[in-house]
Write a protein that holds these residues in place. Structure first.
Motif, PDB file in Angstrom:
ATOM      1  N   ALA A  82     -17.543  18.676 -23.832  1.00 16.17           N
ATOM      2  CA  ALA A  82     -17.736  19.976 -23.453  1.00 16.17           C
ATOM      3  C   ALA A  82     -18.356  20.043 -22.061  1.00 16.17           C
ATOM      4  N   GLN A  83     -19.216  19.205 -21.819  1.00 20.18           N
ATOM      5  CA  GLN A  83     -20.112  19.188 -20.472  1.00 20.18           C
ATOM      6  C   GLN A  83     -19.041  18.831 -19.268  1.00 20.18           C
ATOM      7  N   VAL A  84     -18.030  17.940 -19.678  1.00 26.20           N
ATOM      8  CA  VAL A  84     -17.247  17.482 -18.661  1.00 26.20           C
ATOM      9  C   VAL A  84     -16.160  18.637 -18.314  1.00 26.20           C
ATOM     10  N   GLU A  85     -15.714  19.267 -19.284  1.00 28.46           N
ATOM     11  CA  GLU A  85     -14.954  20.213 -19.136  1.00 28.46           C
ATOM     12  C   GLU A  85     -15.618  21.514 -18.190  1.00 28.46           C
ATOM     13  N   ARG A  86     -16.924  21.815 -18.601  1.00 32.42           N
ATOM     14  CA  ARG A  86     -17.428  22.815 -18.039  1.00 32.42           C
ATOM     15  C   ARG A  86     -17.896  22.390 -16.448  1.00 32.42           C
ATOM     16  N   ILE A  87     -18.350  21.161 -16.370  1.00 25.88           N
ATOM     17  CA  ILE A  87     -18.606  20.820 -14.962  1.00 25.88           C
ATOM     18  C   ILE A  87     -17.470  20.751 -13.781  1.00 25.88           C
ATOM     19  N   ASN A  88     -16.292  20.364 -14.581  1.00 24.73           N
ATOM     20  CA  ASN A  88     -15.330  20.246 -13.705  1.00 24.73           C
ATOM     21  C   ASN A  88     -14.898  21.674 -13.259  1.00 24.73           C
ATOM     22  N   GLY A  89     -15.242  22.618 -14.057  1.00 24.66           N
ATOM     23  CA  GLY A  89     -14.886  24.071 -13.770  1.00 24.66           C
ATOM     24  C   GLY A  89     -15.876  24.720 -12.747  1.00 24.66           C
ATOM     25  N   LEU A  90     -16.906  24.059 -12.412  1.00 22.98           N
ATOM     26  CA  LEU A  90     -18.080  24.380 -11.423  1.00 22.98           C
ATOM     27  C   LEU A  90     -17.709  23.902 -10.315  1.00 22.98           C
ATOM     28  N   GLY A  91     -16.474  23.053  -9.996  1.00 23.99           N
ATOM     29  CA  GLY A  91     -16.340  22.668  -8.750  1.00 23.99           C
ATOM     30  C   GLY A  91     -16.718  21.270  -8.485  1.00 23.99           C
ATOM     31  N   ALA A  92     -17.214  20.478  -9.315  1.00 31.28           N
ATOM     32  CA  ALA A  92     -17.540  19.134  -8.922  1.00 31.28           C
ATOM     33  C   ALA A  92     -16.376  18.388  -9.247  1.00 31.28           C
ATOM     34  N   ARG A  93     -16.264  17.145  -8.499  1.00 34.13           N
ATOM     35  CA  ARG A  93     -15.254  16.205  -8.594  1.00 34.13           C
ATOM     36  C   ARG A  93     -15.693  15.146  -9.608  1.00 34.13           C
ATOM     37  N   GLN A  94     -14.707  14.842 -10.592  1.00 28.93           N
ATOM     38  CA  GLN A  94     -14.823  13.937 -11.573  1.00 28.93           C
ATOM     39  C   GLN A  94     -14.957  12.362 -10.662  1.00 28.93           C
TER      40      GLN A  94
ATOM     41  N   SER B 260     -19.173  10.494 -15.133  1.00 29.63           N
ATOM     42  CA  SER B 260     -19.945  10.912 -13.648  1.00 29.63           C
ATOM     43  C   SER B 260     -19.152  11.716 -13.027  1.00 29.63           C
ATOM     44  N   PHE B 261     -19.852  12.436 -11.979  1.00 32.46           N
ATOM     45  CA  PHE B 261     -19.362  13.441 -11.124  1.00 32.46           C
ATOM     46  C   PHE B 261     -19.870  13.366  -9.856  1.00 32.46           C
TER      47      PHE B 261
ATOM     48  N   ASP C   8     -21.441  15.801  -7.221  1.00 30.40           N
ATOM     49  CA  ASP C   8     -21.433  17.165  -6.957  1.00 30.40           C
ATOM     50  C   ASP C   8     -21.166  17.738  -5.468  1.00 30.40           C
ATOM     51  N   PRO C   9     -21.192  19.010  -5.097  1.00 31.97           N
ATOM     52  CA  PRO C   9     -20.622  19.596  -3.983  1.00 31.97           C
ATOM     53  C   PRO C   9     -21.354  18.975  -2.921  1.00 31.97           C
ATOM     54  N   PHE C  10     -22.672  18.315  -3.110  1.00 32.19           N
ATOM     55  CA  PHE C  10     -23.316  17.748  -1.841  1.00 32.19           C
ATOM     56  C   PHE C  10     -23.431  16.319  -1.971  1.00 32.19           C
ATOM     57  N   GLY C  11     -22.429  15.809  -2.776  1.00 35.00           N
ATOM     58  CA  GLY C  11     -22.001  14.384  -2.323  1.00 35.00           C
ATOM     59  C   GLY C  11     -22.906  13.482  -3.245  1.00 35.00           C
ATOM     60  N   ASN C  12     -23.729  13.867  -4.219  1.00 34.65           N
ATOM     61  CA  ASN C  12     -24.549  13.134  -5.140  1.00 34.65           C
ATOM     62  C   ASN C  12     -23.868  12.791  -6.200  1.00 34.65           C
ATOM     63  N   VAL C  13     -24.068  11.444  -6.929  1.00 25.16           N
ATOM     64  CA  VAL C  13     -23.349  11.195  -8.356  1.00 25.16           C
ATOM     65  C   VAL C  13     -24.388  11.713  -9.125  1.00 25.16           C
ATOM     66  N   PHE C  14     -23.839  12.484 -10.018  1.00 23.04           N
ATOM     67  CA  PHE C  14     -24.438  12.997 -11.276  1.00 23.04           C
ATOM     68  C   PHE C  14     -23.878  12.593 -12.641  1.00 23.04           C
ATOM     69  N   GLY C  15     -24.704  11.623 -13.185  1.00 23.54           N
ATOM     70  CA  GLY C  15     -23.931  10.875 -14.491  1.00 23.54           C
ATOM     71  C   GLY C  15     -24.529  11.836 -15.823  1.00 23.54           C
ATOM     72  N   LEU C  16     -23.511  11.768 -16.761  1.00 16.46           N
ATOM     73  CA  LEU C  16     -23.985  12.126 -18.031  1.00 16.46           C
ATOM     74  C   LEU C  16     -23.702  11.258 -19.118  1.00 16.46           C
ATOM     75  N   ILE C  17     -24.447  11.304 -20.117  1.00 22.01           N
ATOM     76  CA  ILE C  17     -24.389  10.242 -21.289  1.00 22.01           C
ATOM     77  C   ILE C  17     -24.907  10.873 -22.492  1.00 22.01           C
TER      78      ILE C  17
END
Length: 128
Positions: free
Chosen positions: A76-88, A103-104, A106-115
């Protein structure tokens, strides 16, 4: 007994602190607990995600370190974050025993991981 008390803060370098604050407020669904021109801090389940425009120069090595934020439902979070404009950055991967990671960027070039880790529980490291 370890002198390390556990993860406390993850600092992301951002080029525009106001845009980053707005994006992360939407992503995290919480308001920052601290705001200044040079730093914005969010309390995410007892851990800090900080936004710092002065840390931007260190993110060129962002692929070397990834902070993974715990979630209850990674799909669910992967779907939501993709909708917010982050790049997987990394697809959902089962690393064994039901532990899922993704992981994604973010629009600022940082890697944002989910577990999603059904085995991990926060422990109290304080002894009285």
């Amino acid at each position: 007994m370890s002198q390390f008390l556990g993860l406390r803060s993850i600092i992301y370098g951002v080029s525009n602190i106001q845009e980053a604050k707005a994006w992360y407020t939407t992503l995290l669904e919480i308001e920052p607990y601290f705001e200044a021109d040079a730093y914005v801090g969010f309390n995410v389940g007892g851990f800090e995600l900080g936004l710092d425009p002065n840390a931007r120069n260190v993110t060129s090595r962002a692929d070397g370190v990834v902070a993974y934020w715990g979630v209850a439902d990674i799909a669910a979070q992967v779907e939501r974050i993709n909708g917010l404009g982050a790049r997987q950055h990394g697809e959902i991967v089962d690393v064994g025993e039901g532990i899922l990671m993704a992981s994604f960027l973010d629009p600022f070039g940082n890697v944002f991981g989910l577990i999603e880790n059904p085995h991990f529980k926060l422990t109290d490291t304080h002894s009285d």
